[in-house]
Enzyme design. Sequence first.
Site, PDB file in Angstrom:
ATOM      1  N   CYS A 104     -12.582   0.313  59.854  1.00  0.00           N
ATOM      2  CA  CYS A 104     -12.646  -0.527  58.628  1.00  0.00           C
ATOM      3  C   CYS A 104     -12.006  -0.216  57.420  1.00  0.00           C
ATOM      4  CB  CYS A 104     -14.193  -0.343  58.299  1.00  0.00           C
ATOM      5  SG  CYS A 104     -15.464  -0.645  59.412  1.00  0.00           S
ATOM      6  N   GLY A 106      -9.232  -4.253  59.545  1.00  0.00           N
ATOM      7  CA  GLY A 106     -10.436  -4.881  60.214  1.00  0.00           C
ATOM      8  C   GLY A 106     -10.462  -6.423  59.924  1.00  0.00           C
ATOM      9  N   ASN A 158     -16.316   3.560  56.210  1.00  0.00           N
ATOM     10  CA  ASN A 158     -15.174   3.483  56.971  1.00  0.00           C
ATOM     11  C   ASN A 158     -15.347   4.852  58.011  1.00  0.00           C
ATOM     12  OD1 ASN A 158     -11.615   4.269  57.214  1.00  0.00           O
ATOM     13  ND2 ASN A 158     -12.933   3.270  58.780  1.00  0.00           N
ATOM     14  N   GLY A 159     -15.636   4.662  59.353  1.00  0.00           N
ATOM     15  CA  GLY A 159     -15.833   5.661  60.081  1.00  0.00           C
ATOM     16  C   GLY A 159     -16.966   5.660  60.950  1.00  0.00           C
ATOM     17  N   CYS A 199      -7.157  11.996  61.045  1.00  0.00           N
ATOM     18  CA  CYS A 199      -6.918  11.248  62.432  1.00  0.00           C
ATOM     19  C   CYS A 199      -5.418  10.987  62.518  1.00  0.00           C
ATOM     20  CB  CYS A 199      -7.755  10.090  62.205  1.00  0.00           C
ATOM     21  SG  CYS A 199      -7.475   8.770  63.711  1.00  0.00           S
ATOM     22  N   TYR A 245      -0.904   4.174  64.592  1.00  0.00           N
ATOM     23  CA  TYR A 245      -1.232   2.801  64.617  1.00  0.00           C
ATOM     24  C   TYR A 245      -2.063   2.381  63.505  1.00  0.00           C
ATOM     25  CZ  TYR A 245      -4.334  -0.979  66.178  1.00  0.00           C
ATOM     26  OH  TYR A 245      -4.720  -2.168  66.007  1.00  0.00           O
ATOM     27  N   SER A 294       3.177  -1.760  64.406  1.00  0.00           N
ATOM     28  CA  SER A 294       3.527  -0.152  64.201  1.00  0.00           C
ATOM     29  C   SER A 294       4.673   0.225  65.254  1.00  0.00           C
ATOM     30  CB  SER A 294       2.131   0.604  64.332  1.00  0.00           C
ATOM     31  OG  SER A 294       1.376  -0.238  65.203  1.00  0.00           O
ATOM     32  N   ASP A 328       5.981   0.525  71.887  1.00  0.00           N
ATOM     33  CA  ASP A 328       4.732   0.164  71.371  1.00  0.00           C
ATOM     34  C   ASP A 328       3.998   1.500  70.971  1.00  0.00           C
ATOM     35  OD1 ASP A 328       2.828  -1.354  70.596  1.00  0.00           O
ATOM     36  OD2 ASP A 328       1.923  -2.198  72.313  1.00  0.00           O
ATOM     37  N   ASP A 329       2.806   1.184  70.067  1.00  0.00           N
ATOM     38  CA  ASP A 329       2.133   2.654  69.528  1.00  0.00           C
ATOM     39  C   ASP A 329       1.275   3.134  70.722  1.00  0.00           C
ATOM     40  OD1 ASP A 329      -0.620   1.020  69.324  1.00  0.00           O
ATOM     41  OD2 ASP A 329       0.945  -0.160  68.061  1.00  0.00           O
ATOM     42  N   CYS A 363     -12.830   8.042  71.292  1.00  0.00           N
ATOM     43  CA  CYS A 363     -12.871   8.600  69.973  1.00  0.00           C
ATOM     44  C   CYS A 363     -14.497   8.028  69.350  1.00  0.00           C
ATOM     45  CB  CYS A 363     -11.863   7.732  69.109  1.00  0.00           C
ATOM     46  SG  CYS A 363     -12.081   8.097  67.365  1.00  0.00           S
ATOM     47  N   CYS A 375      -6.662  15.676  63.663  1.00  0.00           N
ATOM     48  CA  CYS A 375      -7.882  15.465  64.628  1.00  0.00           C
ATOM     49  C   CYS A 375      -6.842  14.380  65.684  1.00  0.00           C
ATOM     50  CB  CYS A 375      -9.057  14.822  64.497  1.00  0.00           C
ATOM     51  SG  CYS A 375     -10.000  14.459  65.888  1.00  0.00           S
ATOM     52  N   CYS A 430      -8.365  12.047  70.727  1.00  0.00           N
ATOM     53  CA  CYS A 430      -8.121  11.005  71.900  1.00  0.00           C
ATOM     54  C   CYS A 430      -7.184  11.252  72.918  1.00  0.00           C
ATOM     55  CB  CYS A 430      -8.127   9.750  71.095  1.00  0.00           C
ATOM     56  SG  CYS A 430      -6.837   9.811  69.891  1.00  0.00           S
TER      57      CYS A 430
HETATM   58  P1  AMP Z   1      -4.438  -2.166  76.032  1.00  0.00           P
HETATM   59  O1  AMP Z   1      -4.094  -3.802  76.303  1.00  0.00           O
HETATM   60  O2  AMP Z   1      -6.094  -2.074  76.366  1.00  0.00           O
HETATM   61  O3  AMP Z   1      -3.712  -1.274  76.770  1.00  0.00           O
HETATM   62  O4  AMP Z   1      -4.263  -2.154  74.545  1.00  0.00           O
HETATM   63  C1  AMP Z   1      -3.102  -1.604  73.868  1.00  0.00           C
HETATM   64  C2  AMP Z   1      -2.711  -2.410  72.769  1.00  0.00           C
HETATM   65  O5  AMP Z   1      -3.858  -2.306  71.922  1.00  0.00           O
HETATM   66  C3  AMP Z   1      -1.683  -1.724  71.924  1.00  0.00           C
HETATM   67  O6  AMP Z   1      -1.019  -3.001  71.479  1.00  0.00           O
HETATM   68  C4  AMP Z   1      -2.245  -1.378  70.827  1.00  0.00           C
HETATM   69  O7  AMP Z   1      -1.453  -1.580  69.625  1.00  0.00           O
HETATM   70  C5  AMP Z   1      -3.622  -1.856  70.437  1.00  0.00           C
HETATM   71  N1  AMP Z   1      -4.577  -0.793  70.097  1.00  0.00           N
HETATM   72  C6  AMP Z   1      -4.408   0.389  70.491  1.00  0.00           C
HETATM   73  N2  AMP Z   1      -5.509   1.037  69.845  1.00  0.00           N
HETATM   74  C7  AMP Z   1      -6.290   0.261  69.209  1.00  0.00           C
HETATM   75  C8  AMP Z   1      -7.441   0.401  68.315  1.00  0.00           C
HETATM   76  N3  AMP Z   1      -7.911   1.522  68.219  1.00  0.00           N
HETATM   77  N4  AMP Z   1      -7.866  -0.924  67.949  1.00  0.00           N
HETATM   78  C9  AMP Z   1      -7.202  -2.202  67.840  1.00  0.00           C
HETATM   79  N5  AMP Z   1      -6.130  -2.213  68.906  1.00  0.00           N
HETATM   80  C10 AMP Z   1      -5.749  -1.186  69.113  1.00  0.00           C
END
Ligand code: AMP
Length: 466
Positions: A6, A34, A109-110, A247, A253, A294, A356-357, A393, A445, A448
């Site tokens: 959030c 969000g 938020n949290g 965090c 991200y 990101s 990617d992140d 998380c 932290c 994860c």
């Molecule tokens: P996945 O397809 O399950 O591997 O999801 C990876 C994608 O989800 C990446 O593009 C991330 O940028 C995005 N992502 C990672 N963590 C989160 C998060 N906590 N909330 C929303 N999107 C996320």
Amino acid sequence: MLHEECGVFGIFSPIPDNLAVTVYDGLSALQHRGQEAAGIAVNQDRQISFEKGCGLVSEVFGKDRLKRLPDGKIAVGHVRYATTGETSEINAQPLVIKHVKGKLALCHNGNLVNGASLRKALELEGNIFHTTSDTEVIAYLMTKHRLKTPSIEKALIETMAELKGAYSLVMMSPAKLLACRDPLGIRPLCYGVTPEGKTVFASESCALDAIGARFVRDVAPGEVIVVDEKGLRSFRNHCDTKPKALCVFELIYFARSDSIIEKVSIQEARKQAGRYLAKAHPADADLVIGVPDSGLDAAMGFSEVSKIPFGTGLIKNKYIGRTFIEGGQRRRENLLRLKLGVVKSAVAGKRVVMIDDSIVRGTTMRRIVALVRDAGASAVHVRVSAPPFLNPCYYGTDVPSRDKLIACGHRIDEIRAHIGADSLGFLSVDEVLRLYPEKEPSEFCAACFDGRYAAGAPADFFEIRS
Ligand code: AMP
């Protein structure tokens, strides 16, 4: 149990003003935190009016809905994302409640780790809950303490003593705007002032910039700040604020690149991730691209160290709202193609490093690799600007249970094969804790990734996993 991500926003004005519009702008700058629900509450002469609903800020607040909110001296707002299917309006915030000493509008938020047990205890006392979110637990505790204490800030301090987990809160009572951060400072919160002397709280500094406010400082972990007619007061002595645990996923991200959180420039942290990746996982390639948003900064950092040119290979469509996402399974399956376009002329015939992140389940990356190959890339080397996710998380970032995390139970080469990449490299845990050299690794932290839960794991662990 809900997993929520959030953004919160709050403003106090010495004179009545159209604050709903300012909150709208602030929330728009926090939209990345969000996208499923948004809400604004305004306090006019001690009466709280609010509007909230499901969708992007711009979807919830068409011109007319925003106009329904009166001028006032205090206002708060919230953007919310929930992942367990509980997207209903009832969980949208601000949560506005009435009690014998007045009203309260709360934005959170949290995630709490003791939310379920607190809720159970409150239910046994006869309280009836209307929502499934932790925020209502906080609202009940606030009310309970407020009835026995002389001030709302005292009630908040007593409530904080009962809460465990992550919470950045912005709330308003009939006469005050309040903000606080959990003692570990897991989720961010900062404040600033506008040129006309309004005080503003926001999850990230980018929202202060968006409304033309000057950043003053972060709300300190454990700190309570109260703003009213008499000015601003800070309370810090009620809790031990060491150790801190921001965090680390905010850096990787969650936060926006133009935000600064606890002196950490988010863009700089992401570039640093890319530099580490280039050193630890070099690749023979012609082009470095990032998955927006990101992944872009990390790609620049990778390019800087590797001397491989940075280019724009993927374009994100920023205009996909809720209406689209609701449009049925077939459309949803096509969502990635609509969200991301590949610049064919940039990648065709090239050996590409793509950053990617994070990889959660591996589904997104598998599809993006396929898109980039379809566009003619001759090789796709994937680099991830975070370590492999090994643990869920509990503090509000929606990293799911272990059975859904591809890195649990799969070796790196198995993940590489699954996503169809030519090579794959992750950031190490040590590196992720050193994204900002001026901060000690112990100030973050990273549960994860390393399983060290700064605020503990919930006692009802199995309930949450199921
Ligand atoms: P996945 O397809 O399950 O591997 O999801 C990876 C994608 O989800 C990446 O593009 C991330 O940028 C995005 N992502 C990672 N963590 C989160 C998060 N906590 N909330 C929303 N999107 C996320």
